[in-house]
Motif scaffolding. Structure first.
Motif, PDB file in Angstrom:
ATOM      1  N   ARG A   1       0.803  -1.136  -0.021  1.00 54.51           N
ATOM      2  CA  ARG A   1      -0.039  -0.039   0.073  1.00 54.51           C
ATOM      3  C   ARG A   1       0.790   1.382  -0.120  1.00 54.51           C
ATOM      4  N   SER A   2       0.440   2.188  -0.755  1.00 57.93           N
ATOM      5  CA  SER A   2       1.210   3.719  -0.746  1.00 57.93           C
ATOM      6  C   SER A   2       0.706   4.312   0.154  1.00 57.93           C
ATOM      7  N   ALA A   3      -0.687   4.254   0.480  1.00 62.22           N
ATOM      8  CA  ALA A   3      -1.339   5.194   1.243  1.00 62.22           C
ATOM      9  C   ALA A   3      -2.454   4.457   1.786  1.00 62.22           C
ATOM     10  N   GLN A   4      -3.108   4.744   2.895  1.00 67.09           N
ATOM     11  CA  GLN A   4      -4.204   4.511   3.750  1.00 67.09           C
ATOM     12  C   GLN A   4      -5.018   5.625   4.431  1.00 67.09           C
ATOM     13  N   TYR A   5      -6.265   5.878   4.323  1.00 65.20           N
ATOM     14  CA  TYR A   5      -6.970   6.821   4.956  1.00 65.20           C
ATOM     15  C   TYR A   5      -8.257   6.130   5.672  1.00 65.20           C
ATOM     16  N   SER A   6      -8.534   6.511   6.790  1.00 65.16           N
ATOM     17  CA  SER A   6      -9.858   6.289   7.532  1.00 65.16           C
ATOM     18  C   SER A   6     -10.434   7.130   8.177  1.00 65.16           C
ATOM     19  N   PHE A   7     -11.923   7.281   8.427  1.00 66.14           N
ATOM     20  CA  PHE A   7     -12.447   8.077   9.237  1.00 66.14           C
ATOM     21  C   PHE A   7     -13.528   7.373   9.895  1.00 66.14           C
ATOM     22  N   GLY A   8     -13.726   7.688  11.255  1.00 71.94           N
ATOM     23  CA  GLY A   8     -15.123   7.099  11.866  1.00 71.94           C
ATOM     24  C   GLY A   8     -15.422   7.807  12.972  1.00 71.94           C
ATOM     25  N   ILE A   9     -16.661   7.199  13.807  1.00 72.92           N
ATOM     26  CA  ILE A   9     -17.286   8.136  14.573  1.00 72.92           C
ATOM     27  C   ILE A   9     -17.572   6.964  15.789  1.00 72.92           C
ATOM     28  N   PHE A  10     -17.546   7.198  16.937  1.00 78.57           N
ATOM     29  CA  PHE A  10     -17.802   6.339  17.936  1.00 78.57           C
ATOM     30  C   PHE A  10     -18.469   6.937  19.038  1.00 78.57           C
ATOM     31  N   ASP A  11     -19.629   6.508  19.629  1.00 79.77           N
ATOM     32  CA  ASP A  11     -20.558   7.005  20.748  1.00 79.77           C
ATOM     33  C   ASP A  11     -20.649   5.895  21.785  1.00 79.77           C
ATOM     34  N   ARG A  12     -20.052   6.478  23.016  1.00 80.02           N
ATOM     35  CA  ARG A  12     -20.371   5.494  24.103  1.00 80.02           C
ATOM     36  C   ARG A  12     -21.398   6.088  25.050  1.00 80.02           C
ATOM     37  N   GLY A  13     -22.310   5.461  25.607  1.00 81.28           N
ATOM     38  CA  GLY A  13     -23.225   6.095  26.584  1.00 81.28           C
ATOM     39  C   GLY A  13     -24.523   6.998  26.023  1.00 81.28           C
ATOM     40  N   PHE A  14     -24.659   6.868  24.755  1.00 79.30           N
ATOM     41  CA  PHE A  14     -26.003   7.439  24.041  1.00 79.30           C
ATOM     42  C   PHE A  14     -27.216   7.293  24.695  1.00 79.30           C
ATOM     43  N   TRP A  15     -27.311   6.142  25.110  1.00 76.18           N
ATOM     44  CA  TRP A  15     -28.647   5.405  25.651  1.00 76.18           C
ATOM     45  C   TRP A  15     -28.524   5.327  27.325  1.00 76.18           C
ATOM     46  N   LYS A  16     -29.163   6.360  27.705  1.00 77.55           N
ATOM     47  CA  LYS A  16     -29.123   6.411  29.323  1.00 77.55           C
ATOM     48  C   LYS A  16     -29.524   5.212  30.122  1.00 77.55           C
ATOM     49  N   LEU A  17     -30.201   4.351  29.310  1.00 81.22           N
ATOM     50  CA  LEU A  17     -30.701   3.075  30.173  1.00 81.22           C
ATOM     51  C   LEU A  17     -29.554   1.837  29.900  1.00 81.22           C
ATOM     52  N   ARG A  18     -28.739   2.131  29.017  1.00 83.50           N
ATOM     53  CA  ARG A  18     -27.480   1.171  28.898  1.00 83.50           C
ATOM     54  C   ARG A  18     -26.200   2.438  28.598  1.00 83.50           C
ATOM     55  N   PRO A  19     -25.714   2.785  29.665  1.00 85.28           N
ATOM     56  CA  PRO A  19     -24.592   3.902  29.520  1.00 85.28           C
ATOM     57  C   PRO A  19     -23.274   3.241  29.154  1.00 85.28           C
ATOM     58  N   ILE A  20     -23.177   2.041  29.182  1.00 85.25           N
ATOM     59  CA  ILE A  20     -21.905   1.573  28.763  1.00 85.25           C
ATOM     60  C   ILE A  20     -21.887   0.881  27.436  1.00 85.25           C
ATOM     61  N   ASP A  21     -23.025   0.929  26.673  1.00 86.49           N
ATOM     62  CA  ASP A  21     -23.115   0.235  25.466  1.00 86.49           C
ATOM     63  C   ASP A  21     -22.549   1.433  24.265  1.00 86.49           C
ATOM     64  N   ALA A  22     -22.046   0.874  23.469  1.00 87.82           N
ATOM     65  CA  ALA A  22     -21.553   2.008  22.320  1.00 87.82           C
ATOM     66  C   ALA A  22     -21.914   1.630  20.894  1.00 87.82           C
ATOM     67  N   ILE A  23     -21.912   2.726  19.971  1.00 85.96           N
ATOM     68  CA  ILE A  23     -22.026   2.328  18.561  1.00 85.96           C
ATOM     69  C   ILE A  23     -21.121   2.997  17.885  1.00 85.96           C
ATOM     70  N   GLY A  24     -20.693   2.457  16.913  1.00 86.03           N
ATOM     71  CA  GLY A  24     -19.395   3.073  15.922  1.00 86.03           C
ATOM     72  C   GLY A  24     -19.473   2.746  14.465  1.00 86.03           C
ATOM     73  N   VAL A  25     -18.934   3.648  13.787  1.00 84.38           N
ATOM     74  CA  VAL A  25     -18.933   3.201  12.271  1.00 84.38           C
ATOM     75  C   VAL A  25     -17.480   3.717  11.741  1.00 84.38           C
ATOM     76  N   ASP A  26     -16.886   3.194  11.035  1.00 84.25           N
ATOM     77  CA  ASP A  26     -15.588   3.316  10.544  1.00 84.25           C
ATOM     78  C   ASP A  26     -15.507   2.970   9.132  1.00 84.25           C
ATOM     79  N   PHE A  27     -14.753   3.729   8.389  1.00 81.61           N
ATOM     80  CA  PHE A  27     -14.451   3.661   6.827  1.00 81.61           C
ATOM     81  C   PHE A  27     -13.086   3.917   6.578  1.00 81.61           C
ATOM     82  N   ALA A  28     -12.614   3.177   5.758  1.00 80.91           N
ATOM     83  CA  ALA A  28     -11.085   3.069   5.248  1.00 80.91           C
ATOM     84  C   ALA A  28     -11.213   3.023   3.662  1.00 80.91           C
TER      85      ALA A  28
END
Length: 426
Positions: A318-345
């Motif tokens: 590979r000459s190059a790699q780029y990635s971008f993502g978003i990650f959210d932990r605690g978005f749901w008050k009833l389950r404060p340790i759960d998390a959701i995430g999306v990443d793209f490369a």
């Protein structure tokens, strides 16, 4: 010393007694399963399927200050056992961007040594010196945040970092010496020398158990430098971030991606690729929390992730790699340790390598790295929902989508569904 949340808090009081004497033991398992939703490209001998991979590991840290009255000295060791293989080769990726990262280089043995080293902290923790058997990519261009995901494009380093065999990757290591300097509370500067074994790293001959410390295989040195800035933004400093900027040069010999020893295309002459002395890599990695959930834990919030990694295109896949993502932990008050995430490369194959593969294809010759077609670029998308099951256990349903698997535009895109689980016993 590491003290993760585990299923067994303190069985028979053993863990607390060990920690009182400066000894920490952690035993856990990571398991990753993924299966294909679509059928693979027909006519290539590929078949639809699923696969499972995993690893059990034991980590030991000893604080010799507590155990024997030393000052600032500690030792670190990890052993693992690995099983399985990713599903991505079943649809033609051929491990360019493996769908499950927790596989390979474990030697198919019960116990494989990952690393074993000592480090000494001086000047009120402003200087840390480490030496021993160490994994280059555990120290540099690394961020444990990325291993919430499963695809090897993200976890545990940008996959482009592993293209260079001079950069030893977990679970294998080289003899090394590393210095880490902390000029202030938010800045770190680190550099080191890793004695490379490019001809034998990841091979069963020399690295199957990880306990064969053969200095005769050393063929150069990899010398990385990295600057880390870890600010905390916001009125109440609740928005942590990590910014890493690094460069590495190694003195090992590497195969040229296009030319033979006479300066001609080796794909046409049939001669071996010429040896190129030295290679380089450069990177920028970041994670930054941009919103902290009110009344949430310190890690509860929305974080942005980013990577830009560059290799010497003359010698690396590979000459190059780029990635971008978003990650959210605690978005749901009833389950404060759960998390959701999306990443793209996005990964760009070296133009020199693509040119060679096209010459092999024009002559109806097999492409040497096992690809079906000349490789150009590939895209990977992953989405997860991380479920906190109980103390010491997380379960993450996982979705992945491959565009141009293995960098081959002629292959059908592929969707995967599976899960990643983590169980920390003690």
């Amino acid at each position: 010393m590491p003290q993760p949340e585990t299923i067994l808090v303190d069985p028979f009081g053993l863990i607390s007694r060990l920690r009182e004497h400066g000894i920490s033991l952690v035993l856990d398992n990571v398991n990753e399963m993924s299966g294909m939703i679509n059928s693979p490209t027909p006519g290539l001998g590929l078949s639809k399927g699923a696969s499972n991979t995993g690893q059990y590991s034991m980590e030991n840290v000893i604080d010799w200050g507590r155990l024997a009255g030393g000052t600032g000295l500690s030792t670190h060791a990890v052993v693992v056992g690995r099983y399985g293989i990713p599903v991505s080769p079943m649809f033609g990726d051929m491990l360019l961007t493996p769908s499950q990262e927790i596989y390979g280089s474990g030697g198919n043995v019960l116990v494989h040594l990952v690393y074993a080293y000592a480090d000494e902290t001086l000047f009120k923790d402003r200087l840390d010196i480490a030496a021993g058997r160490m994994s280059f990519l555990s120290d540099f261009s690394a961020n444990p945040f990325y291993c919430n995901f499963m695809n090897n494009s993200f976890c545990g380093n940008p996959k482009a970092a592993g293209d260079n065999a001079a950069h030893a990757s977990y679970p294998d290591a080289n003899w090394a010496l590393r210095f880490r300097i902390r000029p202030s509370a938010t800045t770190i500067f680190q550099f080191g020398v890793y004695f490379t074994e490019t001809g034998s790293i990841y091979t069963n001959t020399q690295m199957r158990t990880g306990f064969k410390f053969n200095g005769a295989n050393i063929d150069g040195e990899a010398m990385p430098v990295e600057f880390i800035w870890a600010p905390r933004w916001g009125r109440e400093h609740t928005l942590p971030g990590h910014y890493k900027f690094g460069f590495a040069y190694d003195t090992a010999d590497h195969r040229d991606n296009y030319y033979d020893g006479n300066g001609n295309a080796f794909a046409l002459t049939g001669l071996p690729a010429r040896e190129v002395h030295g290679a380089w890599a450069a990177w920028a990695l970041l994670d930054q929390m941009v919103y902290h959930h009110p009344d949430g834990a310190a890690d509860a919030g929305i974080s942005l992730l980013g990577v830009a990694y560059f290799n010497k295109p003359q010698t690396q896949t590979r000459s190059a790699q780029y990635s971008f993502g978003i990650f959210d932990r605690g978005f749901w008050k009833l389950r404060p340790i759960d998390a959701i995430g999306v990443d793209f490369a996005y990964s760009q194959i070296s133009d020199n390598l693509t040119r060679s593969e096209r010459l092999f294809a024009l002559q109806n010759l097999p492409i040497p790295n096992g690809a079906f077609f000349p490789q150009t670029s590939t895209y990977n998308l992953e989405a997860i929902y991380q479920i906190y099951v109980m103390r010491g256990v997380t379960f993450s349903p996982d979705f992945q989508y491959y565009i141009h698997p293995g960098g081959q535009k002629q292959l059908k895109n592929q969707a995967l569904i599976g899960f990643k689980s983590h169980v920390a016993l003690f």
